[in-house]
Design an enzyme around this catalytic site. Sequence first.
Site, PDB file in Angstrom:
ATOM      1  N   PHE A   1       0.850  -1.196   0.000  1.00 36.92           N
ATOM      2  CA  PHE A   1       0.000   0.000   0.000  1.00 36.92           C
ATOM      3  C   PHE A   1       0.883   1.243   0.000  1.00 36.92           C
ATOM      4  O   PHE A   1       1.775   1.369   0.833  1.00 36.92           O
ATOM      5  CB  PHE A   1      -0.928   0.032   1.228  1.00 36.92           C
ATOM      6  CG  PHE A   1      -1.867   1.212   1.216  1.00 36.92           C
ATOM      7  CD1 PHE A   1      -3.011   1.193   0.416  1.00 36.92           C
ATOM      8  CD2 PHE A   1      -1.597   2.355   1.952  1.00 36.92           C
ATOM      9  CE1 PHE A   1      -3.866   2.287   0.372  1.00 36.92           C
ATOM     10  CE2 PHE A   1      -2.450   3.462   1.909  1.00 36.92           C
ATOM     11  CZ  PHE A   1      -3.586   3.415   1.118  1.00 36.92           C
TER      12      PHE A   1
ATOM     13  N   ASP B   1       9.086   2.540   1.399  1.00 40.42           N
ATOM     14  CA  ASP B   1       7.936   3.273   1.908  1.00 40.42           C
ATOM     15  C   ASP B   1       7.849   3.017   3.407  1.00 40.42           C
ATOM     16  O   ASP B   1       7.386   1.971   3.842  1.00 40.42           O
ATOM     17  CB  ASP B   1       6.674   2.807   1.178  1.00 40.42           C
ATOM     18  CG  ASP B   1       5.425   3.527   1.669  1.00 40.42           C
ATOM     19  OD1 ASP B   1       5.498   4.198   2.725  1.00 40.42           O
ATOM     20  OD2 ASP B   1       4.387   3.422   0.999  1.00 40.42           O
TER      21      ASP B   1
ATOM     22  N   LYS C   1       2.845   9.584   8.215  1.00 40.65           N
ATOM     23  CA  LYS C   1       2.012   9.286   9.384  1.00 40.65           C
ATOM     24  C   LYS C   1       2.477   9.915  10.708  1.00 40.65           C
ATOM     25  O   LYS C   1       1.929  10.923  11.115  1.00 40.65           O
ATOM     26  CB  LYS C   1       1.826   7.782   9.502  1.00 40.65           C
ATOM     27  CG  LYS C   1       0.858   7.258   8.406  1.00 40.65           C
ATOM     28  CD  LYS C   1       0.324   5.893   8.689  1.00 40.65           C
ATOM     29  CE  LYS C   1      -0.873   5.566   7.806  1.00 40.65           C
ATOM     30  NZ  LYS C   1      -0.570   5.096   6.465  1.00 40.65           N
TER      31      LYS C   1
HETATM   32  C1  LIG Z   1      -0.863   5.361   5.072  1.00 40.36           C
HETATM   33  C2  LIG Z   1       0.158   4.926   4.080  1.00 40.36           C
HETATM   34  C3  LIG Z   1       0.358   5.642   2.880  1.00 40.36           C
HETATM   35  C4  LIG Z   1      -0.522   6.789   2.467  1.00 40.36           C
HETATM   36  O1  LIG Z   1      -0.405   7.888   3.309  1.00 40.36           O
HETATM   37  P1  LIG Z   1      -1.494   9.079   3.211  1.00 40.36           P
HETATM   38  O2  LIG Z   1      -0.998  10.072   4.206  1.00 40.36           O
HETATM   39  O3  LIG Z   1      -2.810   8.478   3.544  1.00 40.36           O
HETATM   40  O4  LIG Z   1      -1.450   9.582   1.816  1.00 40.36           O
HETATM   41  C5  LIG Z   1       1.390   5.228   2.061  1.00 40.36           C
HETATM   42  N1  LIG Z   1       2.170   4.190   2.376  1.00 40.36           N
HETATM   43  C6  LIG Z   1       2.003   3.483   3.511  1.00 40.36           C
HETATM   44  C7  LIG Z   1       2.920   2.344   3.817  1.00 40.36           C
HETATM   45  C8  LIG Z   1       0.983   3.824   4.391  1.00 40.36           C
HETATM   46  O5  LIG Z   1       0.791   3.104   5.511  1.00 40.36           O
END
Ligand SMILES: *Cc1c(COP(=O)(O)O)cnc(C)c1O
Length: 406
Positions: free
Chosen positions: A141, A226, A255
């Site tokens: 994700f 990520d 986050k």
């Molecule tokens: C939450 C998340 C995102 C997206 O972040 P947003 O602030 O909602 O755009 C991207 N990568 C990972 C691994 C995430 O947990």
Amino acid sequence: MAAEKIAVNRETFDNVILPVYAPAQFVPVKGKGSRVWDQQGKEYIDFSGGIAVTALGHCHPALVETLKSQGETLWHTSNVFTNEPALRLATKLIAATFAERVFFANSGSEANETAFKLARYYACKKHSPFKSKIIAFHHGFHGRTLFTVSVGGQPKYSDGFGPKPADIVHVPFNDLAAVKAVIDDHTCAIVVEPIQGEGGVMPATPEFMQGLRALCDEHQALLVLDEVQSGMGRSGKLFAYEHYGITPDILTTAKALGGGFPVSAMLTTHEIAAVMAPGAHGSTYGGNPLACAIAETAVDIINTPEVLNGVAERHQQFVAALSAIGKQYDIFSEVRGKGLLIGAVLKPQHASKARDILHAAAQQGVMILTAGADVMRFAPSLVIEPTDIEEGMARLARAIEQVLAA
Ligand SMILES: *Cc1c(COP(=O)(O)O)cnc(C)c1O
């Protein structure tokens, strides 16, 4: 005043908000530490942490103080001007990591969008415009922009929004042979979460991460991590890559970076950053003084032995409590994760009960998350009180008992 006549209960949501969420029935109105209160004054223990965001709990005094003092000083100037908090925060992130250059944005998606664009741009400038293939993973994700949902490994988030960006290949996570089968000299990047969050709280194995690093080096591709969810102390280290004995080429964090204030960053090396020039990319709000001042305070507090070592202790307490609950009710097949990103996997015979458990938990006064269809996810404050963990687990056990009795 007119505003007082506006209904602000859960029913209002259905009439005024784009129906892309299914929020809980209660509406939180106040938080302190790891406790939250709703409109009726009912109290909850927060094991959800705003989805791994409120890493220092709710309304941490130091963050509130920075919000107030920077709020009375300077909020926003745009990137036509630089600002002191952004320069301080970038310097601290560089000192704490592999990185030499920072780009600030406002969300995880935006930081990842920047990372993917940079990987393509770097390959185009350094090698060839045909070196554009991105390798990513099933259940990964990376956000909700069109590029990031396309790199993400869950087609349900990208189907219907096409045409999608091209030349993105998905293979199974933790499967090095599958990566070897698709990587070639036209690959510009491998994009991976060191711990898949939304995909079910699944840590990468050391062999996998080290293998990805070696494959990237072999094919002159960039390793993009990520760490939007796994970073900022969540794993017990400031960034999860530190567990693996490798360094990435590009890393994204969001986050918990602002402890609840929207801010994100993409970190990279000087060599990669040097392909960019003024005008190549940008963000109106990115790196604004208010966001960066709050993030600087969050980094100062999180990047300390007290907080990071405390994560390891709390991990033990969470895993012990969840294992005991799993045993008592014969409900979990596995408790996994790193630091305070923990997943409890429901046994096949209970796999459909994740939402029911979530709702029962709220009724009993504990806020939790799911990740995928059959994983209960926990991403509490990194400084949650051990007594709050104990009480929250007692409430969770009652919730599970209630669901199993139904
Ligand atoms: C939450 C998340 C995102 C997206 O972040 P947003 O602030 O909602 O755009 C991207 N990568 C990972 C691994 C995430 O947990």
